[in-house]
Design a protein around this motif. Structure first.
Motif, PDB file in Angstrom:
ATOM      1  N   ALA A  78       0.847  -1.189   0.000  1.00 19.34           N
ATOM      2  CA  ALA A  78       0.000   0.000   0.000  1.00 19.34           C
ATOM      3  C   ALA A  78       0.886   1.245   0.000  1.00 19.34           C
ATOM      4  CB  ALA A  78      -0.910   0.001   1.221  1.00 19.34           C
ATOM      5  N   ALA A  79       0.566   2.179  -0.889  1.00 22.40           N
ATOM      6  CA  ALA A  79       1.327   3.422  -1.006  1.00 22.40           C
ATOM      7  C   ALA A  79       0.374   4.556  -1.357  1.00 22.40           C
ATOM      8  CB  ALA A  79       2.409   3.281  -2.073  1.00 22.40           C
ATOM      9  N   GLY A  80      -0.135   5.226  -0.346  1.00 23.41           N
ATOM     10  CA  GLY A  80      -1.088   6.313  -0.591  1.00 23.41           C
ATOM     11  C   GLY A  80      -2.364   5.783  -1.217  1.00 23.41           C
ATOM     12  N   ASN A  81      -2.755   6.349  -2.357  1.00 22.70           N
ATOM     13  CA  ASN A  81      -3.964   5.905  -3.057  1.00 22.70           C
ATOM     14  C   ASN A  81      -3.716   4.693  -3.939  1.00 22.70           C
ATOM     15  OD1 ASN A  81      -5.541   7.914  -1.933  1.00 22.70           O
ATOM     16  ND2 ASN A  81      -5.132   9.346  -3.583  1.00 22.70           N
ATOM     17  N   ASN A  82      -2.478   4.229  -4.016  1.00 24.10           N
ATOM     18  CA  ASN A  82      -2.136   3.084  -4.853  1.00 24.10           C
ATOM     19  C   ASN A  82      -1.867   1.844  -4.009  1.00 24.10           C
ATOM     20  OD1 ASN A  82      -2.132   4.388  -7.456  1.00 24.10           O
ATOM     21  ND2 ASN A  82      -0.283   5.441  -6.769  1.00 24.10           N
ATOM     22  N   VAL A  83      -2.234   0.714  -4.574  1.00 19.17           N
ATOM     23  CA  VAL A  83      -1.879  -0.574  -3.997  1.00 19.17           C
ATOM     24  C   VAL A  83      -1.231  -1.383  -5.106  1.00 19.17           C
ATOM     25  CG1 VAL A  83      -2.715  -2.688  -2.882  1.00 19.17           C
ATOM     26  CG2 VAL A  83      -3.803  -0.490  -2.356  1.00 19.17           C
ATOM     27  N   ILE A  84      -0.007  -1.824  -4.861  1.00 16.14           N
ATOM     28  CA  ILE A  84       0.739  -2.629  -5.832  1.00 16.14           C
ATOM     29  C   ILE A  84       0.652  -4.076  -5.363  1.00 16.14           C
ATOM     30  CG2 ILE A  84       3.002  -3.088  -6.827  1.00 16.14           C
ATOM     31  CD1 ILE A  84       2.325   0.297  -5.385  1.00 16.14           C
ATOM     32  N   VAL A  85       0.346  -4.958  -6.291  1.00 17.30           N
ATOM     33  CA  VAL A  85       0.222  -6.364  -5.956  1.00 17.30           C
ATOM     34  C   VAL A  85       1.142  -7.141  -6.879  1.00 17.30           C
ATOM     35  CG1 VAL A  85      -1.351  -8.311  -5.654  1.00 17.30           C
ATOM     36  CG2 VAL A  85      -2.181  -5.961  -5.291  1.00 17.30           C
ATOM     37  N   LEU A  86       1.988  -7.970  -6.280  1.00 16.67           N
ATOM     38  CA  LEU A  86       2.865  -8.858  -7.034  1.00 16.67           C
ATOM     39  C   LEU A  86       2.301 -10.256  -6.912  1.00 16.67           C
ATOM     40  CD1 LEU A  86       6.266  -7.489  -5.685  1.00 16.67           C
ATOM     41  CD2 LEU A  86       4.984  -6.747  -7.715  1.00 16.67           C
ATOM     42  N   GLY A  87       2.239 -10.965  -8.032  1.00 19.50           N
ATOM     43  CA  GLY A  87       1.656 -12.295  -7.993  1.00 19.50           C
ATOM     44  C   GLY A  87       2.097 -13.141  -9.160  1.00 19.50           C
ATOM     45  N   THR A  96      -4.874 -22.826 -28.029  1.00 17.26           N
ATOM     46  CA  THR A  96      -3.685 -23.611 -28.394  1.00 17.26           C
ATOM     47  C   THR A  96      -3.430 -24.786 -27.473  1.00 17.26           C
ATOM     48  OG1 THR A  96      -2.201 -22.258 -27.034  1.00 17.26           O
ATOM     49  CG2 THR A  96      -2.560 -21.556 -29.347  1.00 17.26           C
ATOM     50  N   GLY A  97      -4.027 -24.782 -26.289  1.00 20.23           N
ATOM     51  CA  GLY A  97      -3.762 -25.816 -25.300  1.00 20.23           C
ATOM     52  C   GLY A  97      -2.463 -25.602 -24.539  1.00 20.23           C
ATOM     53  N   LYS A  98      -1.736 -24.544 -24.864  1.00 23.54           N
ATOM     54  CA  LYS A  98      -0.457 -24.279 -24.194  1.00 23.54           C
ATOM     55  C   LYS A  98      -0.690 -23.708 -22.795  1.00 23.54           C
ATOM     56  CE  LYS A  98       2.178 -23.325 -28.378  1.00 23.54           C
ATOM     57  NZ  LYS A  98       3.000 -22.298 -29.077  1.00 23.54           N
ATOM     58  N   VAL A  99       0.241 -24.038 -21.906  1.00 27.43           N
ATOM     59  CA  VAL A  99       0.191 -23.531 -20.536  1.00 27.43           C
ATOM     60  C   VAL A  99       1.178 -22.379 -20.401  1.00 27.43           C
ATOM     61  CG1 VAL A  99       0.595 -24.086 -18.108  1.00 27.43           C
ATOM     62  CG2 VAL A  99      -0.550 -25.751 -19.599  1.00 27.43           C
ATOM     63  N   VAL A 100       0.702 -21.295 -19.825  1.00 31.74           N
ATOM     64  CA  VAL A 100       1.527 -20.108 -19.593  1.00 31.74           C
ATOM     65  C   VAL A 100       1.706 -19.943 -18.091  1.00 31.74           C
ATOM     66  CG1 VAL A 100       1.661 -17.599 -19.831  1.00 31.74           C
ATOM     67  CG2 VAL A 100       0.714 -18.985 -21.697  1.00 31.74           C
ATOM     68  N   ASN A 101       2.958 -19.873 -17.662  1.00 30.43           N
ATOM     69  CA  ASN A 101       3.330 -19.551 -16.283  1.00 30.43           C
ATOM     70  C   ASN A 101       3.933 -18.159 -16.299  1.00 30.43           C
ATOM     71  OD1 ASN A 101       3.034 -22.004 -14.494  1.00 30.43           O
ATOM     72  ND2 ASN A 101       4.198 -22.886 -16.185  1.00 30.43           N
ATOM     73  N   THR A 102       3.401 -17.269 -15.505  1.00 28.36           N
ATOM     74  CA  THR A 102       3.941 -15.916 -15.512  1.00 28.36           C
ATOM     75  C   THR A 102       3.763 -15.247 -14.157  1.00 28.36           C
ATOM     76  OG1 THR A 102       3.927 -13.804 -16.698  1.00 28.36           O
ATOM     77  CG2 THR A 102       1.823 -14.880 -16.419  1.00 28.36           C
ATOM     78  N   SER A 103       4.660 -14.341 -13.890  1.00 26.60           N
ATOM     79  CA  SER A 103       4.527 -13.453 -12.740  1.00 26.60           C
ATOM     80  C   SER A 103       3.997 -12.125 -13.248  1.00 26.60           C
ATOM     81  CB  SER A 103       5.890 -13.242 -12.067  1.00 26.60           C
ATOM     82  OG  SER A 103       6.356 -14.452 -11.522  1.00 26.60           O
ATOM     83  N   LEU A 119      -3.417  -0.940 -13.681  1.00 27.60           N
ATOM     84  CA  LEU A 119      -2.352  -1.159 -14.662  1.00 27.60           C
ATOM     85  C   LEU A 119      -1.808  -2.558 -14.423  1.00 27.60           C
ATOM     86  CD1 LEU A 119      -0.445   2.215 -14.196  1.00 27.60           C
ATOM     87  CD2 LEU A 119      -2.157   1.681 -15.941  1.00 27.60           C
ATOM     88  N   GLU A 120      -1.657  -3.328 -15.504  1.00 25.95           N
ATOM     89  CA  GLU A 120      -1.148  -4.691 -15.353  1.00 25.95           C
ATOM     90  C   GLU A 120       0.098  -4.875 -16.202  1.00 25.95           C
ATOM     91  OE1 GLU A 120      -2.470  -9.367 -15.657  1.00 25.95           O
ATOM     92  OE2 GLU A 120      -4.004  -7.821 -15.475  1.00 25.95           O
ATOM     93  N   TYR A 121       1.149  -5.320 -15.518  1.00 23.55           N
ATOM     94  CA  TYR A 121       2.425  -5.617 -16.158  1.00 23.55           C
ATOM     95  C   TYR A 121       2.659  -7.113 -16.008  1.00 23.55           C
ATOM     96  CZ  TYR A 121       2.947  -0.603 -15.512  1.00 23.55           C
ATOM     97  OH  TYR A 121       2.755   0.762 -15.523  1.00 23.55           O
ATOM     98  N   SER A 122       2.881  -7.784 -17.142  1.00 24.60           N
ATOM     99  CA  SER A 122       3.040  -9.230 -17.126  1.00 24.60           C
ATOM    100  C   SER A 122       4.111  -9.611 -18.146  1.00 24.60           C
ATOM    101  CB  SER A 122       1.703  -9.887 -17.485  1.00 24.60           C
ATOM    102  OG  SER A 122       1.734 -11.271 -17.278  1.00 24.60           O
ATOM    103  N   TRP A 127       2.968 -14.746 -22.812  1.00 24.37           N
ATOM    104  CA  TRP A 127       1.595 -14.754 -23.330  1.00 24.37           C
ATOM    105  C   TRP A 127       1.587 -14.917 -24.851  1.00 24.37           C
ATOM    106  CZ3 TRP A 127      -1.922 -16.254 -20.387  1.00 24.37           C
ATOM    107  CH2 TRP A 127      -1.970 -15.879 -19.045  1.00 24.37           C
ATOM    108  N   GLU A 128       2.459 -14.197 -25.539  1.00 26.73           N
ATOM    109  CA  GLU A 128       2.516 -14.317 -27.000  1.00 26.73           C
ATOM    110  C   GLU A 128       2.864 -15.740 -27.410  1.00 26.73           C
ATOM    111  OE1 GLU A 128       5.148 -11.243 -28.350  1.00 26.73           O
ATOM    112  OE2 GLU A 128       3.703  -9.660 -27.886  1.00 26.73           O
ATOM    113  N   ALA A 129       3.798 -16.378 -26.721  1.00 28.54           N
ATOM    114  CA  ALA A 129       4.147 -17.768 -27.022  1.00 28.54           C
ATOM    115  C   ALA A 129       2.957 -18.686 -26.767  1.00 28.54           C
ATOM    116  CB  ALA A 129       5.359 -18.202 -26.197  1.00 28.54           C
ATOM    117  N   GLY A 130       2.186 -18.394 -25.720  1.00 25.66           N
ATOM    118  CA  GLY A 130       1.012 -19.203 -25.400  1.00 25.66           C
ATOM    119  C   GLY A 130      -0.061 -19.137 -26.465  1.00 25.66           C
ATOM    120  N   PHE A 131      -0.167 -18.000 -27.148  1.00 26.93           N
ATOM    121  CA  PHE A 131      -1.159 -17.834 -28.216  1.00 26.93           C
ATOM    122  C   PHE A 131      -0.621 -18.198 -29.602  1.00 26.93           C
ATOM    123  CE2 PHE A 131      -3.263 -15.399 -24.925  1.00 26.93           C
ATOM    124  CZ  PHE A 131      -4.589 -15.795 -25.113  1.00 26.93           C
ATOM    125  N   ASP A 132       0.656 -18.518 -29.693  1.00 28.32           N
ATOM    126  CA  ASP A 132       1.268 -18.865 -30.973  1.00 28.32           C
ATOM    127  C   ASP A 132       0.853 -20.280 -31.379  1.00 28.32           C
ATOM    128  OD1 ASP A 132       2.801 -19.300 -33.214  1.00 28.32           O
ATOM    129  OD2 ASP A 132       4.731 -19.023 -32.207  1.00 28.32           O
TER     130      ASP A 132
END
Length: 136
Positions: A78-87, A96-103, A119-122, A127-132
């Protein structure tokens, strides 16, 4: 609102995500909600989504594209009006049936008790490889 209040609101949205509760997720965002997932056009939900309607379309696009195996918010900052979540998450791409593991890192902004920005950063390369479908 306090940082603790903002943290509680964001934690509630993750509870709704895990429970598949779309109506609660939409109740927790402002009418002018602004969501951005950074990535290329190869990722169906990449781009900017606005308002409750945009949030609903974003969630529907993800639900149509993925089968979640793991979805875990690991750390809340938590930082003021923002909350950052790492996961992290593990998903099967339906097309495609491919499995994507990502943080990921999510940045949530809270205004007057509701979430007004996400805002989402991944790992967009994963993801692109998973959809290829070229090597399926």
């Amino acid at each position: 609102m306090s940082e603790q209040d903002n943290l509680h609101i964001v934690q509630r949205i993750y509870q709704a995500i895990v429970e598949g509760d779309i109506s609660t997720r939409l109740r927790l965002v402002t009418d002018d909600f602004d969501l951005t997932f950074f990535g290329s056009e190869k990722i169906p939900w990449a781009g900017r989504w606005r308002g409750k309607d945009g949030a609903g379309r974003f969630l529907g696009t993800i639900a149509d594209a993925l089968e979640f195996q793991v979805f875990s918010p690991d750390e809340f900052i938590a930082a003021g009006n923002n909350v950052i979540v790492l996961g992290h998450e593990r998903c099967r791409v339906r097309a495609t049936g491919k499995v994507v593991n990502t943080s990921w890192a999510h940045v949530w902004t809270v205004r007057a008790g509701l979430i007004c920005r996400h805002l989402e950063y991944s790992d967009t390369a994963a993801w692109e490889a998973g959809f290829d479908a070229s090597d399926v």
